[in-house]
Design a protein around this motif. Structure first.
Motif, mmCIF file in Angstrom:
data_model
loop_
_atom_site.group_PDB
_atom_site.id
_atom_site.type_symbol
_atom_site.label_atom_id
_atom_site.label_comp_id
_atom_site.label_asym_id
_atom_site.label_seq_id
_atom_site.Cartn_x
_atom_site.Cartn_y
_atom_site.Cartn_z
ATOM 1 N N GLY A 66 7.397 -7.587 -5.349
ATOM 2 C CA GLY A 66 6.257 -8.358 -5.861
ATOM 3 C C GLY A 66 5.796 -9.333 -4.807
ATOM 4 O O GLY A 66 6.213 -9.256 -3.642
ATOM 5 N N GLY B 11 10.153 -3.154 1.772
ATOM 6 C CA GLY B 11 8.982 -3.638 1.019
ATOM 7 C C GLY B 11 9.375 -4.392 -0.240
ATOM 8 O O GLY B 11 10.179 -3.904 -1.036
ATOM 9 N N LYS C 86 0.798 -1.234 0.000
ATOM 10 C CA LYS C 86 0.000 0.000 0.000
ATOM 11 C C LYS C 86 0.827 1.279 0.000
ATOM 12 O O LYS C 86 1.762 1.417 0.782
ATOM 13 C CB LYS C 86 -0.871 0.023 1.258
ATOM 14 N N LEU D 234 -3.609 -4.506 -8.007
ATOM 15 C CA LEU D 234 -4.057 -3.897 -6.754
ATOM 16 C C LEU D 234 -3.781 -2.390 -6.809
ATOM 17 O O LEU D 234 -2.635 -1.975 -6.979
ATOM 18 C CB LEU D 234 -3.263 -4.535 -5.609
ATOM 19 N N LEU E 152 2.068 -8.649 -10.658
ATOM 20 C CA LEU E 152 2.428 -9.285 -9.383
ATOM 21 C C LEU E 152 3.926 -9.223 -9.102
ATOM 22 O O LEU E 152 4.381 -9.661 -8.052
ATOM 23 C CB LEU E 152 1.931 -10.734 -9.349
ATOM 24 N N ASP F 204 0.721 3.144 3.533
ATOM 25 C CA ASP F 204 1.670 2.800 4.601
ATOM 26 C C ASP F 204 3.029 3.442 4.401
ATOM 27 O O ASP F 204 3.814 3.541 5.332
ATOM 28 C CB ASP F 204 1.914 1.280 4.633
ATOM 29 N N GLY G 42 6.399 -3.372 -6.056
ATOM 30 C CA GLY G 42 5.260 -3.918 -5.319
ATOM 31 C C GLY G 42 3.954 -3.407 -5.893
ATOM 32 O O GLY G 42 3.911 -2.709 -6.905
ATOM 33 N N ALA G 43 2.864 -3.749 -5.198
ATOM 34 C CA ALA G 43 1.542 -3.336 -5.687
ATOM 35 C C ALA G 43 1.436 -1.819 -5.746
ATOM 36 O O ALA G 43 0.745 -1.264 -6.610
ATOM 37 C CB ALA G 43 0.465 -3.914 -4.780
#
Ligand code: AMP
Length: 395
Positions: A320, A317, A197, A237, A293, A200, A219-220
């Motif tokens: 993926g 983080g 996210k 996402l 992903l 965050d 990442g997403a």
């Protein structure tokens, strides 16, 4: 603020707050002992100076996950398995102690899960006072919970005089490495931020924007940025309520000297599953029915080049869904590049639960300068926020 080595410990009952919040399987077997091992130097140091050591920690969220009849699930959340494991590691029996038991004179003890008492998370004074009774000096070495204002991490400190409370060895090195990162002038400085996210990570992105040359996004959360710029991300996402914020961040970066990088390509899949059909495509042209992903091979190579040319690197983080082998390559490529930074004499800090899990899974954990044991605490410290566990020891 004192460190454990500055306190007079001889023959004092030492009460230590450690982070034994370890993952366990359905049979209460410890599946990752990293946190316990990280606590050992402080425990062993204390054992050289005193014959009575009382350790304490929380484990999981027993108040939120009560049994159907409303009672605490003692079996699932007991620290008994940790006490047995510590006994093995230390070669001395560590006895489990209930909160209402007599305060012992001699031996190694582990207090039962501090969160069995509802007062723990509320920072309750009475509970903190009860806990404080277990020691004559108080050591906080639980960096992973230093950002919580709980009874055993913060409130408790007021029951000890300034020269009877201190941080432990793990906390000391966490703070030293975090400061080293913040003070580093060794450029290029690169931060790699991934995970699920944007929400965050906003705080850390804004902090880092003033300090680094490159900000690599994966990442997403990358898809929120890509969609905000008009890209087609299909089923990826996305936080639709954060699109404006993402544009804001990109615009801010333009005005600063930080370059924000988004993954040019992605590994996409037609389902959130390791065996799903995958396609490697441009990250802003994801076909209908597919979701991003992992960062793709071009992005991995580009990010790898930037990282390897850097002198200072921070990673928080995953790139993926690294838990599934089909989508772990991007995170492993980042881990490999970071290991090279160290080989070239640079400095790297990996912080945050999932990037630590990713670097462990890549087998390169021993090749980075420092792996932080505290995800949330490390982010908040780097953002310049107050850590109640530390403030309590200084005021
Ligand atoms: P965080 O806790 O925010 O660092 O997020 C870590 C989680 O994000 C991990 O469990 C990853 O599997 C997940 N994640 C990373 N990339 C993606 C993605 N592209 N789509 C969905 N989940 C992702």
């Amino acid at each position: 603020m004192y460190t454990i080595k500055e306190l007079e410990l001889k023959d004092k009952r030492i009460l230590m707050r450690l982070d034994f919040n370890v993952p366990m399987d359905g049979h209460q077997a410890i599946t990752d002992d990293t946190r316990i091992r990280l606590a050992l130097p402080t425990i062993k140091y204390a054992m050289q100076h005193s014959e009575c050591i009382v350790m304490m920690s929380h484990l999981g969220r027993p108040q939120k996950k009560r049994l159907a009849d409303g009672s605490i699930d003692i079996k699932k959340f007991s620290l008994a398995p940790v006490a047995s494991y510590l006994s093995e590691l230390l070669g001395k029996q560590v006895a489990l102690l209930q909160h209402d038991e007599e305060i012992p004179d001699i031996g190694l003890f582990l207090l039962e899960n501090t969160r069995f008492d509802a007062g723990e998370s509320k920072g309750d004074e009475k509970f903190a006072q009860r806990l404080a009774g277990f020691g004559e000096v108080y050591i906080n070495d639980a960096f992973g919970t230093a950002h919580r204002r709980h009874a055993s991490t913060a409130t408790i400190a007021e029951y000890f005089a300034a020269d009877q409370r201190a941080i432990g060895l793990l906390m000391e090195s966490e703070l030293a490495f975090a400061k080293k990162l913040l003070d580093s002038k060794e450029s290029p400085i690169t931060a790699i931020i991934g995970g699920a996210k944007v929400t965050d990570k906003i705080g850390i992105i804004e902090t880092l924007m003033d300090r680094c040359d490159h900000l690599l996004i994966g990442g997403a959360m990358a898809y929120t940025f890509i969609k905000a710029r008009g890209g087609k991300v299909a089923n990826s996402l996305v936080e639709d309520d954060k699109l404006d914020l993402a544009l804001d961040i990109l615009a801010k970066a333009e005005r600063k000297s930080t370059k924000i990088h988004l993954p040019v390509d992605s590994v996409t899949a037609n389902a959130f599953a390791n065996e799903a059909d995958t396609l490697i495509v441009n990250s802003d042209m994801i076909p209908d029915g597919y979701m991003g992903l992992d960062i793709g091979p071009q992005a991995s190579a580009a990010y790898g080049d930037i990282i390897k040319a850097s002198k200072t690197v921070f990673w928080n983080g995953p790139m993926g869904v690294f838990e599934m082998p089909s989508f772990a390559k991007g995170s492993f490529a980042v881990a490999q590049a970071i290991a090279e930074v160290d080989r070239n004499g640079g400095f790297s800090l990996v912080g945050g639960g999932d990037s630590v899990a990713a670097i462990n899974a890549s087998g390169l954990a021993d090749q980075v300068s420092f792996i932080s044991s505290g995800g949330g605490a490390m982010l908040e410290f780097l953002e310049g926020k107050e850590l109640p566990g530390l403030t309590a020891l200084t005021t």
